[in-house]
Write a protein that holds these residues in place. Sequence first.
Motif, PDB file in Angstrom:
ATOM      1  N   SER A   1      24.171  30.207 -46.456  1.00  0.00           N
ATOM      2  CA  SER A   1      25.425  30.320 -45.708  1.00  0.00           C
ATOM      3  C   SER A   1      26.178  31.613 -45.990  1.00  0.00           C
ATOM      4  CB  SER A   1      26.334  29.126 -46.031  1.00  0.00           C
ATOM      5  OG  SER A   1      26.737  29.169 -47.398  1.00  0.00           O
ATOM      6  N   GLU A   2      25.787  32.343 -47.029  1.00  0.00           N
ATOM      7  CA  GLU A   2      26.520  33.547 -47.452  1.00  0.00           C
ATOM      8  C   GLU A   2      25.973  34.788 -46.732  1.00  0.00           C
ATOM      9  OE1 GLU A   2      27.839  33.110 -51.911  1.00  0.00           O
ATOM     10  OE2 GLU A   2      25.765  32.383 -51.746  1.00  0.00           O
TER      11      GLU A   2
ATOM     12  N   HIS B   1      19.679  25.315 -55.896  1.00  0.00           N
ATOM     13  CA  HIS B   1      20.247  26.251 -56.874  1.00  0.00           C
ATOM     14  C   HIS B   1      20.134  25.733 -58.300  1.00  0.00           C
ATOM     15  CE1 HIS B   1      22.870  28.654 -53.790  1.00  0.00           C
ATOM     16  NE2 HIS B   1      21.670  28.372 -53.329  1.00  0.00           N
TER      17      HIS B   1
ATOM     18  N   ASP C   1      23.139  31.585 -51.398  1.00  0.00           N
ATOM     19  CA  ASP C   1      22.992  30.481 -50.458  1.00  0.00           C
ATOM     20  C   ASP C   1      22.779  31.009 -49.042  1.00  0.00           C
ATOM     21  OD1 ASP C   1      23.301  27.472 -50.078  1.00  0.00           O
ATOM     22  OD2 ASP C   1      24.702  28.256 -48.592  1.00  0.00           O
TER      23      ASP C   1
ATOM     24  N   GLN D   1      16.130  22.402 -47.735  1.00  0.00           N
ATOM     25  CA  GLN D   1      16.487  21.279 -48.616  1.00  0.00           C
ATOM     26  C   GLN D   1      15.294  20.376 -48.924  1.00  0.00           C
ATOM     27  OE1 GLN D   1      19.585  19.165 -46.604  1.00  0.00           O
ATOM     28  NE2 GLN D   1      18.260  18.358 -44.989  1.00  0.00           N
TER      29      GLN D   1
ATOM     30  N   THR E   1      18.225  30.798 -50.889  1.00  0.00           N
ATOM     31  CA  THR E   1      17.694  29.463 -50.648  1.00  0.00           C
ATOM     32  C   THR E   1      18.819  28.472 -50.391  1.00  0.00           C
ATOM     33  OG1 THR E   1      16.142  27.800 -51.515  1.00  0.00           O
ATOM     34  CG2 THR E   1      17.662  28.789 -53.100  1.00  0.00           C
ATOM     35  N   ALA E   2      18.465  27.272 -49.968  1.00  0.00           N
ATOM     36  CA  ALA E   2      19.446  26.217 -49.704  1.00  0.00           C
ATOM     37  C   ALA E   2      20.177  25.836 -50.986  1.00  0.00           C
ATOM     38  CB  ALA E   2      18.748  24.990 -49.109  1.00  0.00           C
ATOM     39  N   LYS E   3      21.439  25.448 -50.851  1.00  0.00           N
ATOM     40  CA  LYS E   3      22.261  25.145 -52.026  1.00  0.00           C
ATOM     41  C   LYS E   3      21.677  24.006 -52.850  1.00  0.00           C
ATOM     42  CE  LYS E   3      25.411  22.066 -49.479  1.00  0.00           C
ATOM     43  NZ  LYS E   3      26.828  21.816 -49.097  1.00  0.00           N
TER      44      LYS E   3
END
Length: 279
Positions: free
Chosen positions: A81-82, A65, A79, A35, A60-62
Amino acid sequence: MVQLNEEILHKVITKRPEISHKGTFGRVVLIGGNQQYGGAIIMSAEACIKSGAGLTTVITAKENHSALHARLPEAMVVDFSETKLIYQVLDKADVILIGPGLGLAKEMALLLKGILNNQQAEQWLVIDGSAITLFSDYKLSLKFPAQTTFTPHLAEWAHLSGLSFVQQTNENNRAKQALLGAKIVLKSHRTTIYDDAVAYYQNPLGNPGMATGGMGDTLAGMITGFLAQFEKNTDTIAAAVYLHSLIGDALAKDNYVVLPTSISESLPRYMKKFATERN
Protein backbone atom coordinates in the motif's frame (compact mmCIF):
# COMPACT_ATOMS: atom_id res chain seq x y z
CA MET A 1 25.25 -26.09 -26.27
CA VAL A 2 27.50 -25.38 -23.28
CA GLN A 3 27.18 -27.85 -20.41
CA LEU A 4 27.78 -26.18 -17.07
CA ASN A 5 30.37 -27.44 -14.60
CA GLU A 6 32.23 -26.15 -11.54
CA GLU A 7 34.38 -23.92 -13.74
CA ILE A 8 31.49 -21.42 -13.90
CA LEU A 9 31.59 -21.07 -10.10
CA HIS A 10 35.33 -20.42 -10.03
CA LYS A 11 34.84 -17.87 -12.81
CA VAL A 12 32.01 -15.92 -11.17
CA ILE A 13 32.37 -16.17 -7.37
CA THR A 14 35.14 -13.88 -6.20
CA LYS A 15 36.75 -13.10 -2.87
CA ARG A 16 35.25 -10.06 -1.19
CA PRO A 17 37.51 -7.00 -1.25
CA GLU A 18 39.04 -5.96 2.05
CA ILE A 19 37.77 -2.40 1.66
CA SER A 20 34.01 -2.81 1.19
CA HIS A 21 30.63 -1.98 2.69
CA LYS A 22 26.99 -3.01 2.27
CA GLY A 23 26.59 -1.01 -0.91
CA THR A 24 29.54 -2.80 -2.49
CA PHE A 25 27.42 -5.93 -2.84
CA GLY A 26 24.33 -4.38 -4.32
CA ARG A 27 20.91 -3.02 -3.43
CA VAL A 28 18.13 -5.48 -4.15
CA VAL A 29 14.35 -5.14 -4.11
CA LEU A 30 12.20 -8.28 -4.05
CA ILE A 31 8.48 -8.00 -4.77
CA GLY A 32 5.95 -10.73 -4.07
CA GLY A 33 4.04 -12.63 -1.45
CA ASN A 34 0.35 -11.86 -1.28
CA GLN A 35 -1.57 -12.81 1.87
CA GLN A 36 -1.77 -16.45 0.73
CA TYR A 37 1.73 -17.06 -0.61
CA GLY A 38 4.00 -15.19 1.77
CA GLY A 39 6.39 -18.11 2.07
CA ALA A 40 7.47 -17.75 -1.56
CA ILE A 41 8.94 -14.26 -1.22
CA ILE A 42 10.47 -15.13 2.17
CA MET A 43 12.32 -18.04 0.58
CA SER A 44 13.49 -15.78 -2.25
CA ALA A 45 14.71 -13.22 0.25
CA GLU A 46 16.55 -15.84 2.29
CA ALA A 47 18.37 -17.10 -0.80
CA CYS A 48 19.19 -13.57 -1.89
CA ILE A 49 20.60 -12.52 1.48
CA LYS A 50 22.51 -15.74 2.10
CA SER A 51 24.05 -15.59 -1.36
CA GLY A 52 25.57 -12.26 -0.35
CA ALA A 53 23.42 -9.33 -1.51
CA GLY A 54 24.41 -6.23 0.45
CA LEU A 55 21.04 -4.57 1.11
CA THR A 56 17.73 -6.35 0.57
CA THR A 57 14.26 -4.78 0.70
CA VAL A 58 11.12 -6.90 0.39
CA ILE A 59 7.85 -5.41 -0.84
CA THR A 60 5.06 -7.69 0.32
CA ALA A 61 1.61 -7.89 1.92
CA LYS A 62 1.40 -6.66 5.51
CA GLU A 63 0.39 -10.18 6.64
CA ASN A 64 3.95 -11.33 5.85
CA HIS A 65 5.91 -8.62 7.67
CA SER A 66 6.14 -10.32 11.05
CA ALA A 67 7.16 -13.67 9.59
CA LEU A 68 9.76 -12.00 7.39
CA HIS A 69 11.27 -10.04 10.28
CA ALA A 70 11.31 -13.12 12.50
CA ARG A 71 13.12 -15.29 9.95
CA LEU A 72 15.25 -12.62 8.26
CA PRO A 73 15.97 -9.61 10.46
CA GLU A 74 18.54 -8.61 7.83
CA ALA A 75 15.75 -7.70 5.38
CA MET A 76 13.89 -4.40 5.19
CA VAL A 77 10.19 -4.48 4.39
CA VAL A 78 7.68 -2.25 2.59
CA ASP A 79 3.92 -2.81 2.30
CA PHE A 80 2.12 -2.99 -1.05
CA SER A 81 0.00 0.00 0.00
CA GLU A 82 3.01 2.34 0.40
CA THR A 83 3.13 3.44 -3.24
CA LYS A 84 5.41 6.46 -2.78
CA LEU A 85 7.91 4.49 -0.69
CA ILE A 86 7.84 1.59 -3.17
CA TYR A 87 9.04 3.78 -6.02
CA GLN A 88 11.62 5.50 -3.81
CA VAL A 89 13.08 2.11 -2.94
CA LEU A 90 12.92 0.89 -6.54
CA ASP A 91 14.72 4.00 -7.75
CA LYS A 92 17.83 3.02 -5.73
CA ALA A 93 17.86 -0.67 -6.66
CA ASP A 94 20.59 -2.38 -8.65
CA VAL A 95 18.51 -5.52 -9.22
CA ILE A 96 14.76 -6.08 -8.90
CA LEU A 97 12.98 -9.42 -8.58
CA ILE A 98 9.22 -9.54 -9.00
CA GLY A 99 6.86 -12.50 -8.92
CA PRO A 100 7.34 -15.11 -6.17
CA GLY A 101 3.93 -15.53 -4.54
CA LEU A 102 2.73 -12.27 -6.11
CA GLY A 103 -0.64 -13.56 -7.25
CA LEU A 104 -2.69 -12.48 -10.25
CA ALA A 105 -4.69 -9.54 -8.86
CA LYS A 106 -5.07 -6.56 -11.19
CA GLU A 107 -3.23 -4.37 -8.67
CA MET A 108 -0.16 -6.57 -9.07
CA ALA A 109 -0.36 -6.24 -12.86
CA LEU A 110 -0.36 -2.46 -12.47
CA LEU A 111 2.65 -2.67 -10.16
CA LEU A 112 4.52 -4.82 -12.69
CA LYS A 113 3.64 -2.36 -15.45
CA GLY A 114 4.94 0.52 -13.32
CA ILE A 115 8.21 -1.30 -12.69
CA LEU A 116 8.69 -2.04 -16.39
CA ASN A 117 7.94 1.58 -17.33
CA ASN A 118 10.27 3.01 -14.70
CA GLN A 119 13.19 0.58 -15.04
CA GLN A 120 16.45 2.48 -15.36
CA ALA A 121 19.21 1.76 -17.86
CA GLU A 122 21.57 0.41 -15.18
CA GLN A 123 18.98 -1.75 -13.40
CA TRP A 124 18.52 -5.48 -13.95
CA LEU A 125 15.15 -7.16 -13.60
CA VAL A 126 14.24 -10.77 -12.80
CA ILE A 127 10.65 -11.81 -13.57
CA ASP A 128 9.45 -14.99 -11.89
CA GLY A 129 6.28 -16.92 -11.04
CA SER A 130 3.03 -14.95 -11.10
CA ALA A 131 4.70 -11.98 -12.76
CA ILE A 132 5.42 -14.10 -15.85
CA THR A 133 1.71 -14.88 -16.17
CA LEU A 134 0.77 -11.23 -15.63
CA PHE A 135 3.31 -10.14 -18.24
CA SER A 136 1.71 -12.50 -20.74
CA ASP A 137 -1.93 -11.88 -19.86
CA TYR A 138 -1.64 -8.08 -19.93
CA LYS A 139 0.63 -8.08 -23.00
CA LEU A 140 3.24 -5.91 -21.30
CA SER A 141 6.52 -4.91 -22.95
CA LEU A 142 10.11 -4.65 -21.81
CA LYS A 143 12.02 -1.39 -21.63
CA PHE A 144 15.47 -3.00 -21.39
CA PRO A 145 15.12 -6.59 -22.64
CA ALA A 146 18.82 -7.43 -22.45
CA GLN A 147 18.78 -6.60 -18.73
CA THR A 148 15.74 -8.75 -18.02
CA THR A 149 15.65 -12.43 -17.08
CA PHE A 150 12.53 -14.59 -17.04
CA THR A 151 12.65 -17.73 -14.87
CA PRO A 152 9.67 -19.83 -16.04
CA HIS A 153 8.91 -23.48 -15.47
CA LEU A 154 7.65 -25.37 -18.52
CA ALA A 155 3.97 -24.39 -18.12
CA GLU A 156 4.83 -20.70 -17.59
CA TRP A 157 7.09 -20.81 -20.64
CA ALA A 158 4.24 -22.30 -22.68
CA HIS A 159 2.07 -19.34 -21.66
CA LEU A 160 4.81 -16.77 -22.32
CA SER A 161 6.14 -18.21 -25.57
CA GLY A 162 3.02 -19.76 -27.06
CA LEU A 163 4.91 -23.06 -27.45
CA SER A 164 3.23 -26.25 -26.30
CA PHE A 165 5.28 -28.74 -24.29
CA VAL A 166 5.93 -30.77 -27.45
CA GLN A 167 7.03 -27.66 -29.35
CA GLN A 168 9.55 -26.62 -26.70
CA THR A 169 12.65 -27.76 -28.56
CA ASN A 170 15.95 -25.94 -28.16
CA GLU A 171 15.57 -24.45 -31.65
CA ASN A 172 12.07 -23.14 -30.96
CA ASN A 173 12.97 -21.91 -27.48
CA ARG A 174 15.92 -19.97 -28.83
CA ALA A 175 13.77 -18.38 -31.52
CA LYS A 176 11.19 -17.22 -28.96
CA GLN A 177 13.96 -15.96 -26.65
CA ALA A 178 15.37 -13.89 -29.51
CA LEU A 179 11.94 -12.31 -30.10
CA LEU A 180 11.64 -11.35 -26.42
CA GLY A 181 15.25 -10.20 -26.21
CA ALA A 182 15.37 -11.20 -22.55
CA LYS A 183 17.33 -14.06 -21.03
CA ILE A 184 15.34 -17.21 -20.26
CA VAL A 185 16.09 -19.61 -17.40
CA LEU A 186 13.81 -22.50 -18.32
CA LYS A 187 13.38 -24.61 -15.19
CA SER A 188 12.96 -28.36 -15.53
CA HIS A 189 14.73 -31.53 -14.42
CA ARG A 190 17.65 -30.17 -16.50
CA THR A 191 17.40 -26.39 -16.45
CA THR A 192 18.46 -24.59 -19.63
CA ILE A 193 19.49 -20.95 -20.06
CA TYR A 194 18.80 -19.24 -23.38
CA ASP A 195 20.58 -16.04 -24.38
CA ASP A 196 21.61 -14.50 -27.70
CA ALA A 197 25.24 -14.46 -26.55
CA VAL A 198 25.52 -18.26 -26.33
CA ALA A 199 23.93 -21.21 -28.08
CA TYR A 200 22.48 -22.16 -24.70
CA TYR A 201 23.68 -23.31 -21.30
CA GLN A 202 22.44 -26.60 -19.93
CA ASN A 203 22.65 -27.56 -16.27
CA PRO A 204 23.45 -31.29 -15.92
CA LEU A 205 22.66 -31.37 -12.19
CA GLY A 206 19.47 -31.72 -10.17
CA ASN A 207 17.52 -34.58 -8.58
CA PRO A 208 13.94 -35.67 -7.76
CA GLY A 209 14.39 -34.66 -4.12
CA MET A 210 14.38 -31.03 -5.27
CA ALA A 211 10.83 -31.34 -6.64
CA THR A 212 9.20 -29.44 -3.79
CA GLY A 213 7.43 -26.13 -3.32
CA GLY A 214 9.67 -23.08 -3.09
CA MET A 215 12.60 -24.46 -5.09
CA GLY A 216 12.03 -22.00 -7.94
CA ASP A 217 11.56 -19.12 -5.51
CA THR A 218 14.92 -19.95 -3.98
CA LEU A 219 16.60 -20.09 -7.38
CA ALA A 220 15.13 -16.70 -8.34
CA GLY A 221 16.48 -15.22 -5.11
CA MET A 222 19.92 -16.69 -5.77
CA ILE A 223 20.01 -15.31 -9.32
CA THR A 224 19.06 -11.89 -7.97
CA GLY A 225 21.70 -12.00 -5.22
CA PHE A 226 24.39 -13.07 -7.67
CA LEU A 227 23.52 -10.31 -10.15
CA ALA A 228 23.63 -7.75 -7.32
CA GLN A 229 27.27 -8.43 -6.42
CA PHE A 230 29.00 -10.08 -9.38
CA GLU A 231 29.22 -9.10 -13.04
CA LYS A 232 25.80 -8.61 -14.56
CA ASN A 233 25.82 -11.17 -17.34
CA THR A 234 24.67 -14.64 -18.35
CA ASP A 235 27.67 -16.34 -16.72
CA THR A 236 26.56 -14.99 -13.34
CA ILE A 237 23.03 -16.26 -13.89
CA ALA A 238 24.45 -19.64 -14.92
CA ALA A 239 26.60 -19.80 -11.78
CA ALA A 240 23.53 -19.33 -9.58
CA VAL A 241 21.65 -22.03 -11.49
CA TYR A 242 24.54 -24.49 -11.23
CA LEU A 243 25.26 -23.87 -7.55
CA HIS A 244 21.57 -24.25 -6.67
CA SER A 245 21.58 -27.78 -8.13
CA LEU A 246 25.08 -28.62 -6.90
CA ILE A 247 24.00 -28.02 -3.31
CA GLY A 248 20.72 -29.83 -3.97
CA ASP A 249 22.57 -32.91 -5.21
CA ALA A 250 24.88 -32.88 -2.20
CA LEU A 251 21.92 -32.68 0.20
CA ALA A 252 20.09 -35.45 -1.66
CA LYS A 253 22.83 -37.94 -0.78
CA ASP A 254 21.52 -38.05 2.80
CA ASN A 255 17.98 -36.72 2.44
CA TYR A 256 14.88 -38.10 0.73
CA VAL A 257 13.56 -34.55 0.20
CA VAL A 258 15.73 -31.47 -0.35
CA LEU A 259 14.18 -28.38 1.21
CA PRO A 260 14.75 -25.03 -0.51
CA THR A 261 15.63 -23.43 2.82
CA SER A 262 18.34 -26.07 3.32
CA ILE A 263 19.94 -24.96 0.05
CA SER A 264 19.90 -21.35 1.25
CA GLU A 265 21.40 -22.35 4.59
CA SER A 266 24.35 -23.96 2.75
CA LEU A 267 25.05 -21.03 0.43
CA PRO A 268 27.60 -19.03 2.50
CA ARG A 269 29.75 -22.13 3.05
CA TYR A 270 29.76 -23.20 -0.59
CA MET A 271 30.42 -19.68 -1.85
CA LYS A 272 33.35 -19.34 0.54
CA LYS A 273 34.75 -22.61 -0.80
CA PHE A 274 34.68 -21.56 -4.45
CA ALA A 275 35.93 -18.03 -3.75
CA THR A 276 38.87 -19.48 -1.81
CA GLU A 277 39.71 -22.02 -4.53
CA ARG A 278 39.68 -19.29 -7.16
CA ASN A 279 42.06 -17.12 -5.16
